[in-house]
Design an enzyme around this catalytic site. Sequence first.
Site, PDB file in Angstrom:
ATOM      1  CG  ASP A 122      -2.026  -1.034   1.139  1.00  0.00           C
ATOM      2  OD1 ASP A 122      -2.499  -1.301   0.019  1.00  0.00           O
ATOM      3  OD2 ASP A 122      -2.415  -1.563   2.190  1.00  0.00           O
ATOM      4  CG  ASP A 136      -6.580  -1.482  -2.350  1.00  0.00           C
ATOM      5  OD1 ASP A 136      -6.689  -2.693  -2.615  1.00  0.00           O
ATOM      6  OD2 ASP A 136      -5.823  -1.049  -1.458  1.00  0.00           O
TER       7      ASP A 136
END
Length: 165
Positions: A122, A136
């Site tokens: 991330d 995402d």
Amino acid sequence: MDARRSRAALILFVTALLAYGVDRITKVWAEATLPGSPIEVVPGVLTLRFTTNSGGAFSIGQRAPWFFVGVTAVVVAIILATSFRHTSRIVGASLGLILGGALGNLTDRAIRDQGMRGRVVDLIDFHVWPVFNLADCAIVIGAILLAWVGLRERKEQPEATAARS
């Protein structure tokens, strides 16, 4: 096979390839550049920082990464199995975003640990939201577009039925 279905499938696969490619490039870049030196894009608002997550959205289910692998595999299989059934280009693009994002996160899990238990990279931190990645984003945008198309078609169906009467 009908040309509209072929076109929608082509859009699905090209969109998936682009979403997957951009996600992989940004994750490789983040891992090489950001550990220990995050980049403040907009101070206090947006920071690019390297972190990993073994769970799903909002770090939920960190002790059960196999669950996310299973769900992702089912989603990928369904999209691939139905890829030539759709006639709408927007549905093709929506499913392509979901497919590309799903494969991007699945790739992380596969290459970061044995048995598909790896962590997802991330990098986008808005400080008021959990850190996330472009896979995402692709999944969420694809799902929103798909829901929008479904709602739009649902509103048009009563009008079409009334017109036929």
